[in-house]
Scaffold this motif. Structure first.
Motif, PDB file in Angstrom:
ATOM      1  N   GLY A 100     -23.343  -0.889  -3.661  1.00 14.37           N
ATOM      2  CA  GLY A 100     -22.610   0.124  -4.940  1.00 14.37           C
ATOM      3  C   GLY A 100     -21.410  -0.556  -5.910  1.00 14.37           C
ATOM      4  O   GLY A 100     -20.477   0.708  -6.407  1.00 14.37           O
ATOM      5  N   ALA A 101     -21.121  -1.807  -5.736  1.00 15.62           N
ATOM      6  CA  ALA A 101     -19.902  -2.451  -6.546  1.00 15.62           C
ATOM      7  C   ALA A 101     -19.986  -1.940  -7.814  1.00 15.62           C
ATOM      8  O   ALA A 101     -21.265  -2.324  -8.622  1.00 15.62           O
ATOM      9  CB  ALA A 101     -19.840  -3.977  -6.287  1.00 15.62           C
ATOM     10  N   ALA A 102     -18.561  -1.329  -8.750  1.00 13.97           N
ATOM     11  CA  ALA A 102     -18.893  -1.024  -9.590  1.00 13.97           C
ATOM     12  C   ALA A 102     -19.336  -2.582 -10.966  1.00 13.97           C
ATOM     13  O   ALA A 102     -18.511  -4.056 -10.279  1.00 13.97           O
ATOM     14  CB  ALA A 102     -17.335  -0.641  -9.902  1.00 13.97           C
TER      15      ALA A 102
END
Length: 208
Positions: free
Chosen positions: A51-53
């Motif tokens: 879920g890294a931006a």
């Protein structure tokens, strides 16, 4: 003696078979309880890992490489031309596309209803969404291209397309987050001095 020997041999054989059966059953029980992967699952760990931006497309556009974009566009050349006055093919000629209305013009090219009825213009935001996954941007589109999952590739090809007949200004890259040191200095400046916090201590104590 023969009968006695046979009896002993029979009991020994039966005992061996029983021991073997117990061994197999025990192995099956312990195997079924043994996890396929050691350790304990941690809820949310997988989501946190994936879920890294994503870097904003405006940030990538500022350093995009149109030369690489031209190389990427070769994958599109089987359906599209991108020269001034170029003919439409399976897809429309893309000269001057950036800034145009979505699903309009292009020398009378027959756009699908999914695009001709979409509305809006081809800017960097809409083009980024289209290149990411055409079928999601315009459900029902006849475009069979799956999309470009790499945001840097999308930035490179958009800058290249933008140079072909319709340069529109690049969007401003979002401001970088303030440095941690700056935040700490602001917090220290806003905090009251110790004397102010301990105001009650300066008051005389009531006599008992």
């Amino acid at each position: 003696m023969d009968d006695r020997t046979n009896t002993i041999a029979g009991w020994a054989l039966a005992g061996g078979i029983l021991a073997l059966g117990l061994s197999i059953a025990t192995g099956m029980i312990f195997h079924s309880e043994h996890p396929e992967k050691p350790g304990y699952p941690v809820e949310g760990a997988e989501e946190a890992a994936t879920g890294a931006a994503e870097v904003p497309i405006a940030t990538l556009l500022a350093t995009a490489d149109p030369v690489h974009g031209a190389e990427l566009f070769k994958k599109c050349a089987s359906c599209h031309t991108i020269t001034q006055g170029g003919a439409n093919g399976i897809g429309p000629n893309l000269w001057g596309t950036m800034g145009e209305e979505i699903g309009k013009g292009k020398g009378g090219f027959a756009f699908s209803a999914a695009l001709s009825g979409h509305g809006g213009k081809w800017d960097f935001e809409t083009m980024n969404a289209w290149l990411t996954k055409p079928s999601k941007f315009a459900p029902g589109t006849l475009m069979t291209f799956a999309g470009l999952p790499n945001p840097k590739d999308r930035a490179d090809i958009m800058v290249y397309i933008n140079q072909q007949g319709s340069p529109i200004p690049l969007p401003a890259a979002p401001a970088a987050a303030p440095a941690a040191a700056g935040n700490e200095a602001e917090a220290n400046a806003a905090a009251p001095e110790n004397g102010a916090v301990e105001g009650n201590a300066a008051e005389p104590k009531a006599a008992h």
